[in-house]
Design an enzyme around this catalytic site. Structure first.
Site, PDB file in Angstrom:
ATOM      1  N   CYS A 197      12.590   2.445  -9.539  1.00 45.72           N
ATOM      2  CA  CYS A 197      11.238   2.212  -9.019  1.00 45.72           C
ATOM      3  C   CYS A 197      11.094   3.092  -7.792  1.00 45.72           C
ATOM      4  O   CYS A 197      11.850   4.052  -7.629  1.00 45.72           O
ATOM      5  CB  CYS A 197      11.001   0.735  -8.713  1.00 45.72           C
ATOM      6  SG  CYS A 197      12.031   0.081  -7.382  1.00 45.72           S
ATOM      7  N   CYS A 247       0.835  -1.197   0.000  1.00 46.20           N
ATOM      8  CA  CYS A 247       0.000   0.000   0.000  1.00 46.20           C
ATOM      9  C   CYS A 247       0.872   1.250   0.000  1.00 46.20           C
ATOM     10  O   CYS A 247       0.453   2.302  -0.484  1.00 46.20           O
ATOM     11  CB  CYS A 247      -0.955  -0.008   1.188  1.00 46.20           C
ATOM     12  SG  CYS A 247      -0.170  -0.026   2.803  1.00 46.20           S
TER      13      CYS A 247
END
Length: 493
Positions: A449, A298
């Protein structure tokens, strides 16, 4: 056949939420899905061709994960759900518990006395036949350990405190940061840089000063896990990483303490009661976590603010039902909630006789710390090619001096919308193998990333596909690079 795609897998399906696939068995559907959506192979299957262990398959809410069921006809089935891991009854006890057995004994309940203030405070509970005075006394006698004082822990802690749970242990090693305040309503701006457990303790005291709060500002480990929950009636998992979830699950099963599991991602959440009665534990449902980077957390994928309140409230509700001994719990069931599509599903989960923890022939007898990347088979050994890394400063220097390099961004679109990397080539991990011709093997390629984990997976994916050019990982990802980008962006553009 309608196939429902969980949000955590949609990257491999071109970001669709559902699709129509021809097929009357799970095997046929899996085969045709990979033909229609080639990128799904990386997300759904191991290199051996077996379904990944962190994915379950349901046909009209019935579990069809077992390969032995993949050839069974799906006559009358309306939809198939791919659900990845993101995180009983008893003899009659009393009329007030509806025939269920409370996890709080009658002896402990009888030791509790409610004074006039408490009768006024908890009058809404006392008016409910299923709770009444006996039920409220059980709540006051209960000792609950909540692990994680973040997004899920916020509603869990506040609702249990408001309900009158007598003892709350709150375990969390982190401090409150500005980014927490969007969904972690337990804390406020005045709590910034304070330990979360200290902020949580103050919030509970503002609700009910008679509650005993035990703050533990430390990391849960294999060495302390069982000692931290010893003597507690119930544990609630409000963490946000796979390593902690397996450690908590193992400690609870070995200690004989029921566990309430909850997890969230973007607009979806899951809740279950684990290790209670004949119900399964986490390892029964998901024998292994996904590889790091394959399914975003999350923190990487984001969540809508109210989602943690919805899932955390359900966790608190399950806790109170177990404490009082009423209603049907989520033991043996996994509740899947999709707030974007306003859909809920109750999925059957069963104890596995092959579970290494609670199965017929267990092999785990104590909590064990494990290296997550090693556990998932991503840690390099001496026989593997080393993944080279560049620090943010090294990359900034190479950009500034105009070195011929290619930067590949494997992040999700919403992550790039927050902080972009100027001039980067955007290629999702699932497309790397077939798009490798877009890279120049004669020059260095640097993968980025959010945290520097998915980029390692991207490099390994390219190497497996036979790419021979030099590949580098940005150490720490964009989280470590963003300040340098803001300082240099004008020059780089």
């Amino acid at each position: 056949m309608k196939v429902i795609i969980s949000a955590t897998l949609r990257t491999f399906f071109g970001r669709i939420a559902e699709t129509e696939i021809q097929g009357n068995t799970i095997g046929e559907i899996l085969r045709r899905i990979t033909e229609e959506y080639p990128d799904t192979g990386k997300g759904l299957f191991e290199e051996s061709g077996e379904l990944r262990h962190f994915i379950r398959i349901y046909a009209d809410n019935r579990d069809y994960t077992d390969p032995a069921k993949h050839t069974e006809p799906l006559d009358g089935v309306r939809e198939v759900l791919f659900l990845p891991f993101i995180a009983g009854g008893s003899p009659e006890d009393s009329e007030s518990t509806g025939g269920k057995k409370s996890i709080i004994s009658d002896e402990r309940r009888k030791e509790i006395k409610l004074d006039d203030k408490e009768i006024e405070r908890f009058n809404k509970h006392l008016l409910l036949r299923e709770i009444g005075v006996k039920g409220q006394k059980r709540i006051r006698a209960a000792k609950v350990a909540v692990i994680g004082a973040g997004a899920l822990g916020s509603p869990v802690i506040q609702y249990l405190a408001a309900a009158g749970v007598g003892t709350l242990k709150i375990i969390d090693p982190d401090e409150v940061s500005l980014g927490n305040l969007q969904s972690q309503v337990l804390h406020s701006s005045r709590d910034l840089k304070r330990p979360k457990v200290a902020s949580a303790r103050d919030t509970v005291r503002n609700i009910d000063r008679s509650i005993e709060v035990i703050p533990e500002n430390q990391q849960l480990t294999a060495e302390n896990a069982q000692a931290m929950i010893e003597g507690f009636d119930l544990v609630i998992d409000c963490t946000d990483n796979y390593k902690a979830r397996y450690l908590i699950n193992d400690a609870c099963v070995l200690s004989g303490i029921p566990l309430i599991f909850g997890s969230i991602y973007q607009f979806e959440g899951q809740v279950s009661v684990l290790g209670h009665g004949d119900g399964p534990c986490l390892r029964c449902i998901y024998p292994e976590p996904p590889e790091p980077g394959l399914v975003p957390t999350c923190a990487e994928g984001g969540t809508i603010s109210p989602l943690s309140g919805i899932i955390g409230s359900i966790q608190a509700n399950e806790a109170l039902k177990l404490i009082i001994g009423i209603g049907e719990t989520l033991s043996g069931k996994l509740l899947s909630v999709d707030t974007l599509g306003l859909q809920t599903r109750f999925l059957e989960v069963k104890r596995s006789c092959r579970c290494p923890l609670c199965g017929d022939h267990p092999t785990i007898f104590a909590p064990e710390d494990f290296d997550y990347e090693d556990f998932c088979g991503l840690k390099e050994d001496e026989a593997e090619i080393h993944v080279e890394s560049l620090t943010p400063n090294e990359l900034a220097h190479r950009i500034a001096q105009g070195d011929p390099i290619t930067i590949v961004d494997v992040r999700e679109p919403h992550e790039r919308a927050i902080v972009r990397f100027p001039g980067a080539l955007v290629i999702p991990i699932g497309q790397l193998a077939r798009r490798q011709k877009e890279l120049n093997p004669e020059q260095d390629t640097i993968f980025i990333c959010k945290e520097g984990k998915r980029s390692i997976l991207a490099i390994n994916t390219l190497r497996e596909a036979g790419y021979k050019g030099p590949l580098y990982n940005l150490k720490g990802g964009m989280d470590a690079m963003k300040d340098i980008i803001f300082a240099n962006e004008g020059g780089w553009l």
